[in-house]
Design an enzyme around this catalytic site. Structure first.
Site, PDB file in Angstrom:
ATOM      1  N   TYR A 158      74.288-110.871  28.749  1.00 13.54           N
ATOM      2  CA  TYR A 158      75.400-110.180  28.087  1.00 13.54           C
ATOM      3  C   TYR A 158      75.212-108.681  28.251  1.00 13.54           C
ATOM      4  CZ  TYR A 158      77.156-114.420  25.993  1.00 13.54           C
ATOM      5  OH  TYR A 158      77.710-115.651  25.809  1.00 13.54           O
ATOM      6  N   LYS A 183      70.930-104.410  10.332  1.00 13.00           N
ATOM      7  CA  LYS A 183      70.310-105.727  10.455  1.00 13.00           C
ATOM      8  C   LYS A 183      70.690-106.637   9.290  1.00 13.00           C
ATOM      9  CE  LYS A 183      66.531-106.043  12.626  1.00 13.00           C
ATOM     10  NZ  LYS A 183      65.964-106.485  13.892  1.00 13.00           N
ATOM     11  N   CYS A 195      32.892-104.305   1.608  1.00  8.66           N
ATOM     12  CA  CYS A 195      33.531-104.654   2.885  1.00  8.66           C
ATOM     13  C   CYS A 195      33.152-106.086   3.281  1.00  8.66           C
ATOM     14  CB  CYS A 195      33.084-103.685   3.972  1.00  8.66           C
ATOM     15  SG  CYS A 195      33.607-104.187   5.611  1.00  8.66           S
ATOM     16  N   CYS A 247      36.927 -99.136   4.446  1.00  6.89           N
ATOM     17  CA  CYS A 247      35.502 -99.183   4.678  1.00  6.89           C
ATOM     18  C   CYS A 247      35.212 -97.940   5.509  1.00  6.89           C
ATOM     19  CB  CYS A 247      35.142-100.447   5.456  1.00  6.89           C
ATOM     20  SG  CYS A 247      33.493-100.371   6.150  1.00  6.89           S
ATOM     21  N   CYS A 300      30.584-100.089  10.945  1.00  7.98           N
ATOM     22  CA  CYS A 300      30.971-101.425  10.471  1.00  7.98           C
ATOM     23  C   CYS A 300      31.433-102.268  11.664  1.00  7.98           C
ATOM     24  CB  CYS A 300      32.102-101.294   9.461  1.00  7.98           C
ATOM     25  SG  CYS A 300      32.891-102.864   9.082  1.00  7.98           S
TER      26      CYS A 300
END
Ligand code: IVH
Length: 669
Positions: free
Chosen positions: A229, A319, A412, A430, A435
């Site tokens: 389209y 929307k 954490c 954290c 980490c």
């Protein structure tokens, strides 16, 4: 149904990466590394996991496409004019704001017509016609660069292979944009066929269309019931088409299908009424739609309105309400992202929302979690809106009135260090830079396609490298040896060599990609490109002040400060230094030096010129310049034609150089 564990998810990533790798070797390099039987084992396992957890099936999974999948299989195509996205509104009030913004930017007397049409939920593509012949078809991709899918698109009967003589003559170059969809009926029928022949059905028409277009073998695409389209054009050589509605007439004359109903309205109230009509009509349409697109009809007015970074100011998508469903909250996981933010994730009894099976949803943060007041086992309402991650909206029904609320952890979940919630922020972070979860996320992002593009560096590999202490900073990647890689699980000779080669290739990544890969808060591909273009080298960028950064069109104060603070931190300096030592080249950004003669220059256009403004805009952009709609001290040149008015005066006041057509053409030779 059980929920997929992290282990399953990693295995899936690994399997897909590995199958893609073998596909590439088999289909493109014609140099397979494993026997068919070994390959089948991998593939069977992939299908097994996907059958067990249908919600994990992705469009680009090797199970959904044939042959060498991923972006490698189709050649990249850079769109002459970027394919933008749309600003979104969801209420009449928001649309009225849009209407006001449009009217404020245009002159008071201007008469405005809004062209409205359904927003199709399919796949955006661009068709290029040269002298009336269909010569190139591409997907939208990231808006700048898509994939060459000409052969597949050529199989669609709704895409004319030639245009009429008169159109060909009038438009030596015509680009037609639109959406490829599957009609709802066709989708159901095709799925029935798949099920009857024991094949996996497609999740929804949109996925069906996407998967069908990404087939390596155009014969497969041909069998799929796809329709194109058309919703817009751009052309390079004529002034005769002055509006969206005129473009629509031309497209109709050339036998393209167009999204209907398409109509013109003079004001926000009548557009609002049309939206309500479309809500009623939605189910009767042959294709899926997710809203209504509203465009300022006149091309001249579109030009005057211009655009903000990724979306035009002259159009908006209104929307539909998101779709809701009810299900059971089975578990809450706390996941640590690449920026260290700890996010609560709801693990749900899998349920269908808007055609897609959902088994995870975001709970956002501690405040949201408390406000919801949910406990494990409760029934909850979830919402899915377009491509956004699904979320839990509210409690539907308590399973046990005495059940305890879910508590946010204080440590954490990955490294067990205390997590903090900075003042004024909603998120816990954290802060431990070492980490593992944090690093794993950054590493996957760093290696992703849009970043350093290190193929074969899937989630499982990243996790293992970190777990075994081989990597504790992104730069460590450039000090890995093949021997070290060989110590990882499931890592054979060939695979380790390939990964080493991919790491090596990434040493010469372009500057925008490197900037993007660093994962600076708020810096996506567009901003990374802007930064590379503006500063040209990593060293210049590292020394940029927040003031210089704010000067860039598209970068606001907060982002400027975040970028500046990132580059001035000791940690970043150490990282860049170590990447250099590891052989990353940080090539200066070429475009700003060699590309067009107008590179980095901002133009404003005013008055009547010999050709359309779109023409001059493309011309300026093709030489690396930019066109903006309003004049300011940041403007480099005012291109003026006859009857130029207030802008000329303003340019004189601001000391902006004024050029006419002749001078412009002289400048670019
Ligand atoms: S006009 C400058 N019209 O929506 C952008 N887009 O967010 C002009 N889409 O992926 C787009 N139906 O493919 C336009 N009738 C319609 C549309 C439409 C669907 C898609 C488009 C793009 C997205 C934009």
């Amino acid at each position: 149904m059980a929920k997929p564990s992290q282990k399953i998810i990693s295995e899936l990533d690994e399997l897909r990466a590995s199958i893609r790798h073998h596909n590439q070797l088999y289909y493109q390099d014609a140099e397979p590394e494993v026997s068919d039987a070994e390959y089948d084992l991998l593939f069977d396992r992939l299908l097994e996991i996907e059958a067990q957890f249908p919600e994990l099936v992705t469009q680009d999974s090797p199970s959904q496409t044939v042959g060498a999948t991923g972006l490698t299989k189709f050649a990249p195509v850079t769109h002459r004019i970027p394919m933008l996205s749309l600003q979104k509104v969801t209420t009449l009030e928001q649309f009225q704001d849009f209407d006001r913004r449009v009217r404020d930017s245009l002159s008071k007397e201007a008469e405005i017509h809004f062209a409205t049409e359904p927003k199709l939920d399919g796949l955006a593509v661009e068709l290029v016609y040269r002298r009336g012949k269909f010569v190139l078809g591409s997907s939208r991709g990231d808006g700048q660069t898509g994939e060459n899918i000409t052969e597949n698109l050529a199989t669609l009967s709704s895409i004319p292979s030639t245009l009429s003589k008169s159109t060909a003559q009038q438009f030596p170059l015509l680009e037609v944009r639109g959406e490829v969809v599957m009609h709802k009926r066709d989708f159901e029928e095709y799925n029935r066929k798949l099920i009857n022949s024991d094949q996996e059905p497609m999740a929804n028409p949109r996925n069906g269309a996407a998967g069908s277009l990404r087939q390596l073998d155009a014969n497969i695409t041909k069998e799929r019931p796809l329709k194109f389209y058309a919703y817009g054009i751009s052309e390079s050589s004529s002034d005769s088409i002055r509006s969206q509605s005129e473009a629509a007439s031309l497209l109709k004359k050339e036998k393209f299908l167009l999204p209907e109903p398409a109509q013109l309205f003079p004001d926000a109230a009548s557009v609002g009424r049309q939206f309500n009509k479309l809500v009623e009509l939605r189910d009767q349409l042959e294709y899926e739609i997710d809203g209504m697109v509203i465009k300022v009809d006149s091309f001249d007015q579109q030009m005057q309105l211009g655009r903000i970074s990724r979306a035009p100011r002259w159009a908006v998508a209104w929307k539909f309400e998101a779709e809701l469903a009810e299900t059971v909250l089975e578990e809450v996981e706390f996941s640590v992202g690449r920026t260290g933010v700890v996010t609560p994730v709801a693990i749900l009894k899998p349920t269908k929302v808007g055609g897609v099976t959902v088994s995870r949803a975001s709970l956002h943060n501690e405040d949201e979690l408390n406000a919801l007041g949910v406990a494990l086992g409760d029934r909850v309402i979830i919402r899915r809106a377009g491509d956004v991650i699904p979320e839990v909206v509210r409690l539907a029904h308590k399973s046990d009135p005495k059940s305890k609320k879910i508590k946010f952890p204080t440590r954490c979940p990955s490294c067990n260090k205390e997590i903090v919630r900075p003042e004024g922020e909603a998120a816990y972070r954290c802060l431990n830079q070492n980490c593992p979860a944090h690093l794993e996320g950054s590493l996957a992002y760093f290696a992703s396609k849009a970043a350093m593009d290190i193929d074969g560096m899937g989630g499982r590999i990243a996790a293992q490298l970190i777990e075994r202490g081989l990597i504790s900073s992104l730069a460590d990647l450039y000090f890995l040896t093949t021997e070290q890689l060989l110590t990882l699980d499931l890592m054979a000779d060939k695979r380790a060599q390939n990964l080493m080669a991919a790491i090596d290739r990434s040493r010469s990544s372009s500057l925008p990609k490197i900037i993007y890969a660093l994962g600076i808060d708020g810096v996506g591909e567009t901003v990374a490109n802007l930064l590379a273009e503006t500063f040209g080298s990593i060293d210049a960028l590292m020394q940029a002040t927040a003031e210089q950064l704010v000067e860039i069109d598209g970068i606001g104060r907060v982002l400027a400060e975040s970028i500046q603070s990132f580059f001035s931190s000791r940690q970043t300096k150490a990282l860049i230094e170590k990447m250099r030592k590891g052989g990353v080249l940080f090539p200066p950004y070429e475009k700003s030096q060699t590309a067009g003669k107008l590179s980095g220059k901002t133009f404003v256009i005013t008055g009547t010129l010999s050709q359309s403004r779109t023409y001059f805009k493309s011309l300026i952009e093709s030489q690396g310049g930019k066109v903006s709609s309003s004049i300011s001290a940041k403007t480099d040149f005012l291109l003026y034609g006859e009857k130029a008015g207030s802008k000329l005066k303003k340019a004189a006041e601001l000391g902006v150089a004024c050029v006419d057509e002749k001078e412009l053409l002289k400048q670019i030779g």
